[in-house]
Scaffold this motif. Structure first.
Motif, short mmCIF file in Angstrom:
data_model
loop_
_atom_site.label_atom_id
_atom_site.label_comp_id
_atom_site.label_asym_id
_atom_site.label_seq_id
_atom_site.Cartn_x
_atom_site.Cartn_y
_atom_site.Cartn_z
N ASN A 88 0.85 -1.19 0.00
CA ASN A 88 0.00 0.00 0.00
C ASN A 88 0.88 1.24 0.00
O ASN A 88 1.24 1.77 1.05
N GLY A 89 1.25 1.67 -1.17
CA GLY A 89 2.13 2.81 -1.32
C GLY A 89 2.74 2.81 -2.70
O GLY A 89 2.70 1.82 -3.42
N GLY A 90 3.31 3.96 -3.08
CA GLY A 90 3.90 4.09 -4.40
C GLY A 90 5.41 3.95 -4.37
O GLY A 90 6.04 3.98 -3.31
N ILE A 91 6.00 3.82 -5.55
CA ILE A 91 7.45 3.80 -5.74
C ILE A 91 7.79 4.92 -6.70
O ILE A 91 7.24 4.99 -7.81
N VAL A 106 1.07 -3.18 -5.03
CA VAL A 106 -0.30 -3.66 -5.19
C VAL A 106 -1.23 -2.46 -5.37
O VAL A 106 -1.90 -2.33 -6.38
N ASN A 107 -1.24 -1.58 -4.38
CA ASN A 107 -2.07 -0.37 -4.45
C ASN A 107 -1.15 0.85 -4.40
O ASN A 107 -0.86 1.38 -3.33
N GLY A 127 -2.69 0.90 -9.78
CA GLY A 127 -1.78 2.03 -9.76
C GLY A 127 -1.25 2.31 -11.14
O GLY A 127 -1.14 1.42 -11.98
N SER A 128 -0.89 3.56 -11.38
CA SER A 128 -0.34 3.94 -12.67
C SER A 128 1.15 3.62 -12.73
O SER A 128 1.82 3.49 -11.70
N GLY A 145 -5.19 0.80 -13.97
CA GLY A 145 -4.28 1.92 -13.93
C GLY A 145 -3.68 2.24 -15.27
O GLY A 145 -3.53 1.38 -16.14
N ASP A 146 -3.29 3.49 -15.44
CA ASP A 146 -2.70 3.96 -16.69
C ASP A 146 -1.24 3.53 -16.78
O ASP A 146 -0.58 3.27 -15.78
#
Length: 224
Positions: A88-91, A106-107, A127-128, A145-146
């Motif tokens: 649960n988080g972006g990179i 994942v999200n 997620g994109s 996601g895009d």
């Protein structure tokens, strides 16, 4: 680096925290249950693991795998890492990243800036994904996601959009997939769900199944 590995290592981490907190930091590894991890610019570290917290890696740092469950991963410029993984988080990676394994969420979104090298695959569910002048040795796999394979990027292993399972997509728009100027995608582009696919006239791709490419020649594709 897989979800199985992440689940196993974090389960072990939680168990260790209950019985031997002092054992969580050894051989350059940094492990926590609650709390963020920061590796300063130009520093070196081993594996980075936390459950509830973000991970921040500074410019020109060198680390092994970085994994979290609830938190983002932020990587500076000219940094070398192993795999990067969060649930649960972006990179988000700055310029000239060298990742010696894959990137997975994942999200959460994934973004790699100019000069990046990813020596594994890129995966997300919700997620994109955005790449600028980045080389990916593996594939890109996603569900929702895009996706932008931006200018001068190269994806060796193809692209796959997997059909959503058990999700109500009635009120969701179709993902927007852009293969930008001078980008290249080897292998097949497989779409098991509806997408809006835009391919620049200067880009090169492998075979496309499940979608019809809309060509464009401007710096960015048209907006509906």
């Amino acid at each position: 680096m897989t979800r199985t590995r992440l689940s196993f290592s974090l389960s072990a981490l939680i168990a260790l925290s209950a019985v031997a907190p002092a054992a969580l930091a050894a051989n350059g590894d940094i492990s926590k249950v609650n709390g963020s991890i920061t590796v300063a610019s130009s520093e070196r570290a081993g594996d980075l693991e936390t459950v509830n917290g973000s991970i921040k890696i500074g410019d020109s740092a060198r680390v092994e795998d970085a994994q979290t469950v609830n938190g983002s991963i932020t990587v500076g410029n000219s940094t070398q890492t192993g795999g990067l993984e969060t649930v649960n988080g972006g990179i988000r990676a700055g310029t000239n990243l060298t990742a010696n394994d894959g990137l997975e969420t994942v999200n959460g979104s994934i973004f790699v800036d100019r000069g990046g090298t990813v020596r594994g695959k890129i995966e997300t569910v919700n997620g994109s994904i955005g790449l600028i002048d980045t080389d990916v040795a593996g594939s890109i796999e996603t569900v929702n996601g895009d996706l932008t394979v931006g200018v001068d990027s190269h994806v060796t292993g193809g692209i796959r959009y997997t059909k959503p399972q058990g999700l109500n997509l009635t009120h969701r728009r179709d993902p927007r997939v852009i293969i930008g100027p001078n980008a290249r995608v080897d292998g097949t582009l497989v779409f098991e769900r509806a997408v809006e696919l835009y391919v620049h006239t200067s880009a090169k791709t492998g075979a496309i199944t499940g979608a019809t490419a809309i060509p464009f020649s401007t710096p960015t594709p048209p907006v509906k």
